[in-house]
Motif scaffolding. Structure first.
Motif, PDB file in Angstrom:
ATOM      1  N   ARG A  60       0.802  -1.231   0.000  1.00  0.00           N
ATOM      2  CA  ARG A  60       0.000   0.000   0.000  1.00  0.00           C
ATOM      3  C   ARG A  60       0.836   1.284   0.000  1.00  0.00           C
ATOM      4  O   ARG A  60       0.536   2.206  -0.771  1.00  0.00           O
ATOM      5  CB  ARG A  60      -1.005  -0.030   1.139  1.00  0.00           C
ATOM      6  N   PRO A  61       1.882   1.393   0.827  1.00  0.00           N
ATOM      7  CA  PRO A  61       2.686   2.622   0.751  1.00  0.00           C
ATOM      8  C   PRO A  61       3.388   2.775  -0.605  1.00  0.00           C
ATOM      9  O   PRO A  61       3.560   3.883  -1.102  1.00  0.00           O
ATOM     10  CB  PRO A  61       3.710   2.486   1.874  1.00  0.00           C
ATOM     11  N   ARG A  62       3.765   1.662  -1.206  1.00  0.00           N
ATOM     12  CA  ARG A  62       4.411   1.720  -2.523  1.00  0.00           C
ATOM     13  C   ARG A  62       3.418   2.183  -3.585  1.00  0.00           C
ATOM     14  O   ARG A  62       3.767   2.989  -4.456  1.00  0.00           O
ATOM     15  CB  ARG A  62       4.994   0.362  -2.896  1.00  0.00           C
ATOM     16  N   VAL A  63       2.184   1.666  -3.521  1.00  0.00           N
ATOM     17  CA  VAL A  63       1.155   2.106  -4.474  1.00  0.00           C
ATOM     18  C   VAL A  63       0.920   3.600  -4.300  1.00  0.00           C
ATOM     19  O   VAL A  63       0.888   4.367  -5.268  1.00  0.00           O
ATOM     20  CB  VAL A  63      -0.160   1.310  -4.291  1.00  0.00           C
ATOM     21  N   ARG A  64       0.785   4.039  -3.048  1.00  0.00           N
ATOM     22  CA  ARG A  64       0.536   5.464  -2.786  1.00  0.00           C
ATOM     23  C   ARG A  64       1.687   6.321  -3.303  1.00  0.00           C
ATOM     24  O   ARG A  64       1.455   7.345  -3.956  1.00  0.00           O
ATOM     25  CB  ARG A  64       0.328   5.709  -1.293  1.00  0.00           C
ATOM     26  N   ASP A  65       2.930   5.932  -3.023  1.00  0.00           N
ATOM     27  CA  ASP A  65       4.067   6.716  -3.502  1.00  0.00           C
ATOM     28  C   ASP A  65       4.069   6.824  -5.025  1.00  0.00           C
ATOM     29  O   ASP A  65       4.297   7.901  -5.576  1.00  0.00           O
ATOM     30  CB  ASP A  65       5.393   6.110  -3.022  1.00  0.00           C
ATOM     31  N   ALA A  66       3.823   5.727  -5.710  1.00  0.00           N
ATOM     32  CA  ALA A  66       3.823   5.754  -7.176  1.00  0.00           C
ATOM     33  C   ALA A  66       2.710   6.659  -7.692  1.00  0.00           C
ATOM     34  O   ALA A  66       2.915   7.456  -8.615  1.00  0.00           O
ATOM     35  CB  ALA A  66       3.686   4.348  -7.738  1.00  0.00           C
ATOM     36  N   LYS A  67       1.525   6.571  -7.097  1.00  0.00           N
ATOM     37  CA  LYS A  67       0.401   7.387  -7.556  1.00  0.00           C
ATOM     38  C   LYS A  67       0.615   8.868  -7.244  1.00  0.00           C
ATOM     39  O   LYS A  67       0.288   9.727  -8.069  1.00  0.00           O
ATOM     40  CB  LYS A  67      -0.913   6.865  -6.985  1.00  0.00           C
ATOM     41  N   VAL A  68       1.183   9.180  -6.081  1.00  0.00           N
ATOM     42  CA  VAL A  68       1.486  10.585  -5.762  1.00  0.00           C
ATOM     43  C   VAL A  68       2.554  11.096  -6.725  1.00  0.00           C
ATOM     44  O   VAL A  68       2.444  12.203  -7.254  1.00  0.00           O
ATOM     45  CB  VAL A  68       1.924  10.746  -4.287  1.00  0.00           C
ATOM     46  N   ALA A  69       3.596  10.310  -6.965  1.00  0.00           N
ATOM     47  CA  ALA A  69       4.656  10.726  -7.887  1.00  0.00           C
ATOM     48  C   ALA A  69       4.097  10.981  -9.290  1.00  0.00           C
ATOM     49  O   ALA A  69       4.479  11.952  -9.953  1.00  0.00           O
ATOM     50  CB  ALA A  69       5.763   9.676  -7.931  1.00  0.00           C
ATOM     51  N   LEU A  70       3.176  10.141  -9.729  1.00  0.00           N
ATOM     52  CA  LEU A  70       2.572  10.307 -11.056  1.00  0.00           C
ATOM     53  C   LEU A  70       1.585  11.478 -11.110  1.00  0.00           C
ATOM     54  O   LEU A  70       1.140  11.859 -12.187  1.00  0.00           O
ATOM     55  CB  LEU A  70       1.857   9.017 -11.471  1.00  0.00           C
ATOM     56  N   GLY A  71       1.236  12.029  -9.958  1.00  0.00           N
ATOM     57  CA  GLY A  71       0.296  13.135  -9.912  1.00  0.00           C
ATOM     58  C   GLY A  71      -1.154  12.699  -9.820  1.00  0.00           C
ATOM     59  O   GLY A  71      -2.066  13.516  -9.911  1.00  0.00           O
ATOM     60  N   GLU A  72      -1.374  11.403  -9.636  1.00  0.00           N
ATOM     61  CA  GLU A  72      -2.736  10.871  -9.593  1.00  0.00           C
ATOM     62  C   GLU A  72      -3.365  10.966  -8.208  1.00  0.00           C
ATOM     63  O   GLU A  72      -4.570  10.753  -8.060  1.00  0.00           O
ATOM     64  CB  GLU A  72      -2.739   9.424 -10.088  1.00  0.00           C
ATOM     65  N   ARG A  73      -2.569  11.245  -7.189  1.00  0.00           N
ATOM     66  CA  ARG A  73      -3.040  11.483  -5.821  1.00  0.00           C
ATOM     67  C   ARG A  73      -2.278  12.669  -5.260  1.00  0.00           C
ATOM     68  O   ARG A  73      -1.308  13.116  -5.842  1.00  0.00           O
ATOM     69  CB  ARG A  73      -2.790  10.256  -4.931  1.00  0.00           C
ATOM     70  N   GLY A  74      -2.710  13.133  -4.095  1.00  0.00           N
ATOM     71  CA  GLY A  74      -2.063  14.299  -3.494  1.00  0.00           C
ATOM     72  C   GLY A  74      -2.576  15.565  -4.150  1.00  0.00           C
ATOM     73  O   GLY A  74      -3.664  15.598  -4.716  1.00  0.00           O
ATOM     74  N   ASP A  75      -1.771  16.619  -4.072  1.00  0.00           N
ATOM     75  CA  ASP A  75      -2.161  17.878  -4.707  1.00  0.00           C
ATOM     76  C   ASP A  75      -2.373  17.666  -6.201  1.00  0.00           C
ATOM     77  O   ASP A  75      -1.613  16.914  -6.834  1.00  0.00           O
ATOM     78  CB  ASP A  75      -1.047  18.919  -4.555  1.00  0.00           C
ATOM     79  N   PRO A  76      -3.350  18.349  -6.789  1.00  0.00           N
ATOM     80  CA  PRO A  76      -3.487  18.279  -8.246  1.00  0.00           C
ATOM     81  C   PRO A  76      -2.220  18.792  -8.923  1.00  0.00           C
ATOM     82  O   PRO A  76      -1.674  19.823  -8.513  1.00  0.00           O
ATOM     83  CB  PRO A  76      -4.672  19.203  -8.550  1.00  0.00           C
ATOM     84  N   TRP A  77      -1.744  18.081  -9.935  1.00  0.00           N
ATOM     85  CA  TRP A  77      -0.496  18.477 -10.593  1.00  0.00           C
ATOM     86  C   TRP A  77      -0.621  19.825 -11.290  1.00  0.00           C
ATOM     87  O   TRP A  77       0.373  20.509 -11.501  1.00  0.00           O
ATOM     88  CB  TRP A  77      -0.001  17.409 -11.567  1.00  0.00           C
ATOM     89  N   TRP A  78      -1.809  20.247 -11.636  1.00  0.00           N
ATOM     90  CA  TRP A  78      -1.986  21.519 -12.323  1.00  0.00           C
ATOM     91  C   TRP A  78      -2.093  22.693 -11.345  1.00  0.00           C
ATOM     92  O   TRP A  78      -2.108  23.845 -11.766  1.00  0.00           O
ATOM     93  CB  TRP A  78      -3.213  21.490 -13.239  1.00  0.00           C
ATOM     94  N   LYS A  79      -2.166  22.408 -10.036  1.00  0.00           N
ATOM     95  CA  LYS A  79      -2.288  23.478  -9.032  1.00  0.00           C
ATOM     96  C   LYS A  79      -1.579  23.041  -7.743  1.00  0.00           C
ATOM     97  O   LYS A  79      -2.197  22.909  -6.698  1.00  0.00           O
ATOM     98  CB  LYS A  79      -3.768  23.737  -8.770  1.00  0.00           C
ATOM     99  N   PRO A  80      -0.259  22.813  -7.802  1.00  0.00           N
ATOM    100  CA  PRO A  80       0.441  22.309  -6.619  1.00  0.00           C
ATOM    101  C   PRO A  80       0.677  23.394  -5.571  1.00  0.00           C
ATOM    102  O   PRO A  80       0.804  24.573  -5.900  1.00  0.00           O
ATOM    103  CB  PRO A  80       1.778  21.823  -7.188  1.00  0.00           C
ATOM    104  N   THR A  81       0.728  22.972  -4.327  1.00  0.00           N
ATOM    105  CA  THR A  81       1.122  23.848  -3.227  1.00  0.00           C
ATOM    106  C   THR A  81       2.576  23.521  -2.888  1.00  0.00           C
ATOM    107  O   THR A  81       3.085  22.469  -3.279  1.00  0.00           O
ATOM    108  CB  THR A  81       0.249  23.597  -1.985  1.00  0.00           C
ATOM    109  N   PRO A  82       3.273  24.383  -2.162  1.00  0.00           N
ATOM    110  CA  PRO A  82       4.648  24.055  -1.768  1.00  0.00           C
ATOM    111  C   PRO A  82       4.724  22.735  -0.983  1.00  0.00           C
ATOM    112  O   PRO A  82       5.607  21.910  -1.235  1.00  0.00           O
ATOM    113  CB  PRO A  82       5.082  25.252  -0.919  1.00  0.00           C
ATOM    114  N   ASP A  83       3.805  22.520  -0.030  1.00  0.00           N
ATOM    115  CA  ASP A  83       3.811  21.259   0.725  1.00  0.00           C
ATOM    116  C   ASP A  83       3.503  20.074  -0.180  1.00  0.00           C
ATOM    117  O   ASP A  83       4.080  18.999  -0.029  1.00  0.00           O
ATOM    118  CB  ASP A  83       2.804  21.301   1.874  1.00  0.00           C
ATOM    119  N   GLY A  84       2.593  20.278  -1.122  1.00  0.00           N
ATOM    120  CA  GLY A  84       2.255  19.209  -2.063  1.00  0.00           C
ATOM    121  C   GLY A  84       3.425  18.836  -2.953  1.00  0.00           C
ATOM    122  O   GLY A  84       3.644  17.668  -3.252  1.00  0.00           O
TER     123      GLY A  84
END
Length: 166
Positions: A60-84
């Motif tokens: 699960r942490p590996r899936v989450r890391d890959a999805k966040v890195a790809l921009g599919e989770r976390g801050d939207p890639w088109w509107k990132p915040t500094p923390d994101g």
């Protein structure tokens, strides 16, 4: 709801931000990720998803890391915040290190290219800071010429490797 058509690979919304598959909306991968790194992250995502069957806690942490890195989770890639962006840099570092051989290293610029696309150079300071934070946590090791160094004081190019707390 109708069963999903296995041939339905989806269509991007006109703004390119979402993929519609069988009537469901999913966040699209950040199109600014350079193709070799995007493919490496997709390969890591698929490897982590296969691991879910045998070791869901590790997967699960590996899936989450890959999805966040790809921009599919976390801050939207088109509107990132500094923390994101920092979260995405850390996720990219971990996902790339998971995908490569256990003794392999990555350059902080790999994570910056994932999170910043063409503007990756502007993220290099943040990438080194994130690497330093992950190093202090024991997640990774910062190296220069094969020797462990402090990311905050190292001058010049560094490499990142799996740390003692990996």
């Amino acid at each position: 709801m109708e069963p999903a058509d296995p041939r339905d690979h989806g269509a991007l919304t006109p703004d390119g931000r979402y993929l519609i598959v069988s009537g469901r909306r999913w966040r699209a991968t950040d199109p600014a990720i350079p193709e070799p790194l995007r493919q490496e992250l997709v390969n890591e995502l698929m490897a982590a998803r296969r691991l879910v069957r045998t070791d869901p806690q590790a997967a699960r942490p590996r899936v989450r890391d890959a999805k966040v890195a790809l921009g599919e989770r976390g801050d939207p890639w088109w509107k990132p915040t500094p923390d994101g962006r920092r979260e995405r840099l850390a996720a990219a570092m971990r996902a790339l290190l998971w995908h490569r051989r256990p003794d392999a290293t990555i350059c902080p610029s790999d994570a910056a290219r994932v999170a910043g696309g063409d503007a990756w150079r502007s993220l290099m300071t943040a990438a080194r800071e994130v690497a330093g934070e992950l190093s202090r946590q024991g997640v990774l090791t910062v190296r220069q010429h094969g020797v462990d160094v402090d990311a905050a004081t190292a001058v010049g190019p560094v490499r990142l490797a799996r740390g003692p707390g990996w």
